[in-house]
Each structure stands twice: as C-alpha cells, then as structure tokens.
Design a protein around this motif. Sequence first.
Motif, PDB file in Angstrom:
ATOM      1  N   SER A  55      72.989  32.736  95.210  1.00  0.00           N
ATOM      2  CA  SER A  55      71.935  33.744  95.175  1.00  0.00           C
ATOM      3  C   SER A  55      70.921  33.431  96.271  1.00  0.00           C
ATOM      4  O   SER A  55      71.107  32.515  97.080  1.00  0.00           O
ATOM      5  N   LEU A  94      78.218  36.330  90.336  1.00  0.00           N
ATOM      6  CA  LEU A  94      76.851  36.785  90.118  1.00  0.00           C
ATOM      7  C   LEU A  94      76.809  38.303  90.081  1.00  0.00           C
ATOM      8  O   LEU A  94      77.361  38.970  90.951  1.00  0.00           O
ATOM      9  N   GLY A  96      73.747  40.577  89.976  1.00  0.00           N
ATOM     10  CA  GLY A  96      72.288  40.646  89.979  1.00  0.00           C
ATOM     11  C   GLY A  96      71.689  39.314  89.571  1.00  0.00           C
ATOM     12  O   GLY A  96      71.946  38.281  90.176  1.00  0.00           O
ATOM     13  N   ASP A  97      70.889  39.324  88.508  1.00  0.00           N
ATOM     14  CA  ASP A  97      70.269  38.108  87.984  1.00  0.00           C
ATOM     15  C   ASP A  97      71.078  37.486  86.853  1.00  0.00           C
ATOM     16  O   ASP A  97      70.567  36.607  86.150  1.00  0.00           O
ATOM     17  N   THR A  98      72.315  37.913  86.666  1.00  0.00           N
ATOM     18  CA  THR A  98      73.151  37.419  85.578  1.00  0.00           C
ATOM     19  C   THR A  98      74.342  36.653  86.133  1.00  0.00           C
ATOM     20  O   THR A  98      75.062  37.157  87.004  1.00  0.00           O
ATOM     21  N   GLU A 112      71.716  34.872  81.539  1.00  0.00           N
ATOM     22  CA  GLU A 112      70.617  35.523  82.245  1.00  0.00           C
ATOM     23  C   GLU A 112      69.745  34.451  82.890  1.00  0.00           C
ATOM     24  O   GLU A 112      69.094  33.668  82.192  1.00  0.00           O
ATOM     25  N   THR A 113      69.721  34.449  84.210  1.00  0.00           N
ATOM     26  CA  THR A 113      69.007  33.387  84.912  1.00  0.00           C
ATOM     27  C   THR A 113      67.497  33.467  84.730  1.00  0.00           C
ATOM     28  O   THR A 113      66.803  32.457  84.879  1.00  0.00           O
ATOM     29  N   LEU A 114      66.955  34.643  84.420  1.00  0.00           N
ATOM     30  CA  LEU A 114      65.502  34.786  84.266  1.00  0.00           C
ATOM     31  C   LEU A 114      65.019  34.454  82.869  1.00  0.00           C
ATOM     32  O   LEU A 114      63.856  34.081  82.679  1.00  0.00           O
ATOM     33  N   VAL A 357      62.019  35.323  98.110  1.00  0.00           N
ATOM     34  CA  VAL A 357      62.512  35.679  96.793  1.00  0.00           C
ATOM     35  C   VAL A 357      61.668  36.801  96.210  1.00  0.00           C
ATOM     36  O   VAL A 357      60.447  36.703  96.141  1.00  0.00           O
ATOM     37  N   PRO A 360      60.432  39.157  89.903  1.00  0.00           N
ATOM     38  CA  PRO A 360      60.910  40.147  88.930  1.00  0.00           C
ATOM     39  C   PRO A 360      59.792  41.094  88.515  1.00  0.00           C
ATOM     40  O   PRO A 360      58.612  40.767  88.615  1.00  0.00           O
TER      41      PRO A 360
END
Length: 471
Positions: A55, A94, A96-98, A112-114, A357, A360
Amino acid sequence: MLSEEFFAAICGPPLTSNTAIAKDVSIYHQILSPAHANRATFKKSATPVGGLAVSASHIFAGQQDRAYVHVYSRLRGGQEAFIPVPEKVRCVALAGDTLVIGTAEGRLVLWETLTGRLITTPPCHVQGVSCLAATPFHILSGSDDSNVHVWSLPQLLALGDREEDPEPTATLSRHRAAITSLAVGGSAAHRDTNLAVSASRDKTIVLWNYQTGEALRTLLLPAVPLCAVLDPVARALYVSTDDDEDKLQHIYAIELFGEKPLLGARGAEAASTAVSIATPFGTVPSDAGAASCLSVSYDGSSLLSGHPRGGILQWNLGDGDSGSTLPVQLSNLNAAVTNVAFVPPHLPTSQAAATFVVPPKTSVQTIVKPSQMGRDYAVTVRFDEVDAQGDEAAFDTLVNQPGFPADFLNNAILAFENVEAKETEDADDKETEDASDLRRQNQELLEIVNEQQAMYQEALQKITELQAARS
C-alpha cells in the motif's frame, strides 16, 4: 523526475554462501529507472507466491506455511505489526483499506487496516485458496479445486448481525485442474471492470466477464501457466509457463485486441472457439528457472519476472519480434523470488510516505472485540467533515460525467462574448487612433506647403527687385 519502483520478495534458504547480500533480508524495495538501485530492505519474512501486497504506507507479507501476516512500515523501514489468522496463509491481496487473505482451508479472511476488524468467510472452496485478485468492489479467489469465486466486497464488510454466512455472487467453473493465477483488468476512468483472467494447471487460460459469469474466450497453451498479468490498459496478457516438451520455459505475450482480436465484436471466431497460443514472446534462460511471478510497469514498457534461482529479469516489451526478445538480469537475490510488484507512480517512496498518505474520512472512536463465543465487533465511527467543494478536481468531474455541465457551457459562451467585445473595442480604438494620426499627418503636410509657398513668394520678390535695378 518520475521514477519506477518495485518490490520483490523471496522465500527459502540462500542458494549460495554469498556474503555480498545482507543476512535475513527477504523483501527488497528497488528502483528500476532512471537507474537501477536498492532503496530499502526488510528482514525476517518467508513470503509464498502471491503472498505480498503493498500500500502507500505499508507492506503486507504472508508467511509460508504459517498462520500469520507480517506488516512492515515503509516510512520506518521495519516490522510494525503481526496479524494472526485462524489458518495457514496461502496468498494475500489489497482491496482499498482491506487486506484479503486466502487460507489453506479454502476460506477468505478480511482484515480492515483502519479498524482492526477481522472477518472470516466459511470454507466455500473445497481445497485451499491458491490466488486472489481484487478490485474496489469485488474479490476473486482461485483454488486448487479448479473453481474461481467472485465475492462482493461491500457484502463481506457489512456491519451488523448476519442471518446467513456470506456467499460468492458467482462461481466461474470451466477449468479441470488447480487455478495458478488470477488477473483483473482495470483503468483510471472506470475503477471496476468486467474482464478477468484465470490460469490453470490444465494448460488453459480463460477470459471471463466475471460479473455475469460468462466465459469470453479459452486459450490453449503448450505448458502449464504459472503466472498471468494484464498490462495497465488490459489490452495484452503476459503469461509465464513451466517446462514444455523441450524442457524450456517461456514468456507469452497475447494481444487481446490485435489484428485478430480475441474479444469484442470484431473477433473473427465465436467465443466458444478455443485459441491455441504457440509462439512465445521470449524464452527464459535455462539457468534461471520458470518465472513464478510477473509484473508490468505502469507505462506498459517493461515486464519484470522473478525466478526460483534468485534472478529478477527485465523484458523490454517494445523490443524485437515474438520469440526473439532477450531479457536483462537486474539482480540476483540468492533465493527463490516469489513476488515482484511495481509501485504505482503516484504512491510515495518509503522516505516520504507520511506526507502523501490520504487521511481517512472517518475517525474510529472505540472498538469492542467480541467474547470467545461471539463474532461481531462493536465499532463506533465518526464521520469527519468533508470540504464542501468535494474531493474531485474540476478536470476529473468533466472527464467522468457524460456531456458538458451547464455552468461549463455558460462560462465558455461568456468567454467567447468577452473575446468578441474586446475585439470590437480594439477595432474602435484602432480606428480612432488611425483618424488622429491622419489629421496629424495632414497638419504637417499643410505646414510644409505653407512654408514652401512663403519661400516661393520671397524668391519671386527678390527676382522682381533685381530686374528693376538693372533697368
């Protein structure tokens, strides 16, 4: 200057006692152009084929025959987290953010990375998940059971109680052996496309419309395909194969929309007709071994291949005729190269990742993990304020919508009217200036004429006086 960068991962023990390579280094961040060089290295990983995902800020590396994933920070240059999963990891991707993880028991695990939320699907594959491909809205999973499942990402990530376990939206079943590779077409204008490619050990490649489940074309190869990738605009397919009858390994370049298109209305043959691919793009050197991974640069000019004997080869996609292309060895990592992945040009480098970066649009307030008997997380999220002007630039808005907006047309008409008014005003000013200049010139000429007449009268008078004096 824009640089091309890529990541490479290895798996297995060193092939030779090479002291020039740092000990325990297993993931390499390298620059391809303008000059090939190492940018950063990461240690202590054994990444299987298809087990690497990158990412803008992190590297995710599944571990060979282990039930966990290592997470490395591109900014700090070291391992940052350790993700345990219920089963052994086979591959990662990957969306998106998953982070999507395929397991040896046929499940998908989504992290879920967030938020840290972990979601596990039932074992919909009879055998292990061998490869993954992801788009912003779908996940494709290939398995040793010869099937490809298509999953809806929003359904998998849905919050709340589920009455039923998530199931695939479609199953692509035409192969008769294990799936070795998956690729999905994509573009900047349309983030989710319908074209998917599946390669199998039955020596076939199938082109799919993965949302409808329709098989668009079947390609027959002389050897088992190990890896397949599409170029950035999904117009060409590149495939690496295992040993053929002559004990040679090849790279094949397949034009999907060439003189004899394989897809679309201009195709010369029916979609049900299988097409044999016989002429390779290039032959892999015998001392390198069959390419286990491929990656195409984002301008479509270079192809990188990783090999079990440690080599990373660069193929010039615009050089030579089919079958005559010779690769250039970029480096030898002294262990089996299992993953090669280009970094998109707009992604930051490891030294400046934090600057680029994108934050979010939500802020996680609290996360309550389930009890041992439960499986649902309680997540409290706050929506952040969004700029009233929107995130898209004016150019992106014009490109992605049909026709021209009314305000854009009105501004264009006003611009033309302003140009016409300015031209009329300039013409009037020029006419006034020309008339003034003409009057000035006439006045100057009149003064010259009057002066000449005065001189003539004076000369005439002198002549008369001289004549009178003589007489």
